[in-house]
Design a protein around this motif. Structure first.
Motif, short mmCIF file in Angstrom:
data_model
loop_
_atom_site.label_atom_id
_atom_site.label_comp_id
_atom_site.label_asym_id
_atom_site.label_seq_id
_atom_site.Cartn_x
_atom_site.Cartn_y
_atom_site.Cartn_z
N ARG A 291 68.44 109.16 67.11
CA ARG A 291 67.38 109.47 66.34
C ARG A 291 66.48 110.59 66.93
NH1 ARG A 291 66.07 105.74 62.09
NH2 ARG A 291 68.03 104.59 61.64
N ILE A 292 66.49 110.51 68.20
CA ILE A 292 65.67 111.42 68.98
C ILE A 292 66.23 112.74 68.93
CG2 ILE A 292 64.79 111.85 71.36
CD1 ILE A 292 64.30 108.82 71.62
N ALA B 61 62.58 107.08 78.16
CA ALA B 61 61.28 106.69 78.22
C ALA B 61 60.70 106.04 77.07
CB ALA B 61 60.38 108.26 77.88
N VAL B 62 61.20 105.90 76.01
CA VAL B 62 60.90 104.87 74.77
C VAL B 62 61.30 103.53 75.26
CG1 VAL B 62 61.84 104.23 72.64
CG2 VAL B 62 61.21 106.78 72.90
N PHE B 63 62.51 103.47 75.86
CA PHE B 63 63.02 102.15 76.22
C PHE B 63 62.29 101.61 77.35
CE2 PHE B 63 66.79 102.72 73.96
CZ PHE B 63 67.33 101.27 74.00
N ARG C 80 53.32 111.94 73.22
CA ARG C 80 53.09 112.93 72.21
C ARG C 80 52.48 113.92 73.11
NH1 ARG C 80 50.80 109.21 69.00
NH2 ARG C 80 48.26 109.60 69.77
N GLU C 81 51.97 113.77 73.96
CA GLU C 81 51.14 114.67 75.04
C GLU C 81 51.88 115.36 75.95
OE1 GLU C 81 47.83 115.58 74.78
OE2 GLU C 81 47.56 114.25 73.21
N ALA C 82 53.00 114.64 76.59
CA ALA C 82 53.75 115.28 77.56
C ALA C 82 55.50 114.48 76.93
CB ALA C 82 53.49 114.84 78.74
N PRO C 83 55.87 115.02 76.03
CA PRO C 83 57.19 114.59 75.78
C PRO C 83 58.39 114.95 76.81
CG PRO C 83 56.66 116.19 74.09
CD PRO C 83 55.41 116.04 75.05
N ASP D 35 53.05 116.35 65.76
CA ASP D 35 53.16 115.52 64.33
C ASP D 35 54.53 115.21 64.54
OD1 ASP D 35 50.37 116.00 63.84
OD2 ASP D 35 50.89 117.77 62.51
N GLY D 36 55.46 116.07 64.87
CA GLY D 36 56.94 115.64 64.79
C GLY D 36 57.11 114.39 66.05
N ILE D 37 56.60 114.45 66.90
CA ILE D 37 56.62 113.27 67.87
C ILE D 37 56.17 111.98 67.23
CG2 ILE D 37 56.01 112.35 70.03
CD1 ILE D 37 58.02 114.62 69.98
#
Length: 76
Positions: A69-70, A47-49, A34-37, A8-10
């Motif tokens: 933010r992360i 990873a976001v980029f 979400r599954e493997a942050p 949920d936090g992710i």
């Protein structure tokens, strides 16, 4: 009191990145994160980029904004 699901936090983090910084990842990329942050803020930011189709090395200022933010979310 029910423990909070870390996923949920992710999801909240990904929503914030989308609304505030324009990183609106495709659903399958959101699920993957979400599954493997990634374990740390730097790896998560990269990873976001990459999920957004961007080279993290070419957007230093924006990378730091996303990382901030992360990091805030990961530290709670």
């Amino acid at each position: 009191m029910t423990p909070r699901d870390p996923k949920d936090g992710i999801q909240e983090l990904l929503h914030e990145l989308c609304v505030d910084l324009g990183f609106c990842l495709p659903p399958h990329e959101q699920q993957r994160l979400r599954e493997a942050p990634p374990a740390d803020a730097d790896s998560f930011t990269d990873a976001v980029f990459i999920a957004e189709g961007m080279n993290p090395d070419r957007h230093t200022r924006l990378w730091h904004q996303v990382r901030e933010r992360i990091d805030r979310h990961l530290r709670g």
